[in-house]
Write a protein that holds these residues in place. Structure first.
Motif, PDB file in Angstrom:
ATOM      1  N   GLU A 140       0.827  -1.206   0.000  1.00 59.31           N
ATOM      2  CA  GLU A 140       0.000   0.000   0.000  1.00 59.31           C
ATOM      3  C   GLU A 140       0.865   1.261   0.000  1.00 59.31           C
ATOM      4  O   GLU A 140       0.586   2.213  -0.724  1.00 59.31           O
ATOM      5  CB  GLU A 140      -0.927   0.008   1.212  1.00 59.31           C
ATOM      6  N   ALA A 141       1.912   1.272   0.792  1.00 58.11           N
ATOM      7  CA  ALA A 141       2.805   2.432   0.844  1.00 58.11           C
ATOM      8  C   ALA A 141       3.496   2.636  -0.497  1.00 58.11           C
ATOM      9  O   ALA A 141       3.626   3.772  -0.968  1.00 58.11           O
ATOM     10  CB  ALA A 141       3.836   2.251   1.949  1.00 58.11           C
ATOM     11  N   ARG A 142       3.893   1.541  -1.143  1.00 54.09           N
ATOM     12  CA  ARG A 142       4.532   1.649  -2.457  1.00 54.09           C
ATOM     13  C   ARG A 142       3.558   2.208  -3.485  1.00 54.09           C
ATOM     14  O   ARG A 142       3.905   3.074  -4.286  1.00 54.09           O
ATOM     15  CB  ARG A 142       5.057   0.286  -2.907  1.00 54.09           C
ATOM     16  N   GLN A 143       2.307   1.730  -3.452  1.00 52.08           N
ATOM     17  CA  GLN A 143       1.306   2.214  -4.395  1.00 52.08           C
ATOM     18  C   GLN A 143       0.997   3.697  -4.173  1.00 52.08           C
ATOM     19  O   GLN A 143       0.861   4.454  -5.127  1.00 52.08           O
ATOM     20  CB  GLN A 143       0.021   1.391  -4.275  1.00 52.08           C
ATOM     21  N   LYS A 144       0.893   4.125  -2.910  1.00 56.17           N
ATOM     22  CA  LYS A 144       0.654   5.545  -2.623  1.00 56.17           C
ATOM     23  C   LYS A 144       1.802   6.392  -3.135  1.00 56.17           C
ATOM     24  O   LYS A 144       1.592   7.464  -3.705  1.00 56.17           O
ATOM     25  CB  LYS A 144       0.489   5.761  -1.131  1.00 56.17           C
ATOM     26  N   LYS A 145       3.001   5.917  -2.965  1.00 58.08           N
ATOM     27  CA  LYS A 145       4.174   6.637  -3.413  1.00 58.08           C
ATOM     28  C   LYS A 145       4.175   6.747  -4.941  1.00 58.08           C
ATOM     29  O   LYS A 145       4.458   7.794  -5.515  1.00 58.08           O
ATOM     30  CB  LYS A 145       5.433   5.935  -2.929  1.00 58.08           C
ATOM     31  N   GLU A 146       3.837   5.649  -5.619  1.00 60.54           N
ATOM     32  CA  GLU A 146       3.766   5.656  -7.086  1.00 60.54           C
ATOM     33  C   GLU A 146       2.676   6.624  -7.549  1.00 60.54           C
ATOM     34  O   GLU A 146       2.873   7.351  -8.532  1.00 60.54           O
ATOM     35  CB  GLU A 146       3.484   4.262  -7.624  1.00 60.54           C
ATOM     36  N   ASN A 147       1.530   6.643  -6.893  1.00 62.01           N
ATOM     37  CA  ASN A 147       0.436   7.540  -7.267  1.00 62.01           C
ATOM     38  C   ASN A 147       0.850   8.998  -7.127  1.00 62.01           C
ATOM     39  O   ASN A 147       0.478   9.847  -7.939  1.00 62.01           O
ATOM     40  CB  ASN A 147      -0.811   7.268  -6.448  1.00 62.01           C
ATOM     41  N   LEU A 148       1.604   9.319  -6.085  1.00 57.59           N
ATOM     42  CA  LEU A 148       2.080  10.698  -5.903  1.00 57.59           C
ATOM     43  C   LEU A 148       3.006  11.103  -7.027  1.00 57.59           C
ATOM     44  O   LEU A 148       2.938  12.225  -7.551  1.00 57.59           O
ATOM     45  CB  LEU A 148       2.794  10.833  -4.555  1.00 57.59           C
ATOM     46  N   TYR A 149       3.886  10.190  -7.454  1.00 60.76           N
ATOM     47  CA  TYR A 149       4.812  10.504  -8.534  1.00 60.76           C
ATOM     48  C   TYR A 149       4.089  10.605  -9.880  1.00 60.76           C
ATOM     49  O   TYR A 149       4.466  11.370 -10.748  1.00 60.76           O
ATOM     50  CB  TYR A 149       5.940   9.467  -8.617  1.00 60.76           C
ATOM     51  N   MET A 150       3.028   9.814 -10.056  1.00 57.89           N
ATOM     52  CA  MET A 150       2.265   9.841 -11.292  1.00 57.89           C
ATOM     53  C   MET A 150       1.500  11.153 -11.440  1.00 57.89           C
ATOM     54  O   MET A 150       1.302  11.652 -12.532  1.00 57.89           O
ATOM     55  CB  MET A 150       1.281   8.668 -11.333  1.00 57.89           C
TER      56      MET A 150
END
Length: 71
Positions: A59-69
């Motif tokens: 979940e933390a990785r996905q949130k981080k990816e979403n912020l960068y996207m």
């Protein structure tokens, strides 16, 4: 008597640190304590806890990816 006393004192001065060094480097004396302490600090992981931790990481990785996207 002075020479014998000096020889005894010198043997005592040399024997004590060597003996303490030898004792402190014997793993049999400390193995039980170290294993017990390690288990207290790092208990064996349970499958449920491992899965929850893995989900939290994902979940933390996905949130981080979403912020960068979004940038």
């Amino acid at each position: 008597m002075g020479v014998k006393l000096e020889v005894f004192r010198m043997m005592l001065y040399l024997t004590f640190p060597v003996t303490m060094f030898w004792i402190s480097n014997q793993p049999e004396y400390f193995e039980e304590y170290i294993v017990k302490r390690k288990r207290e600090l790092y208990p064996p992981e349970k499958d449920e806890e491992k899965k929850l931790l893995q989900l939290a990481r994902e979940e933390a990785r996905q949130k981080k990816e979403n912020l960068y996207m979004q940038d």
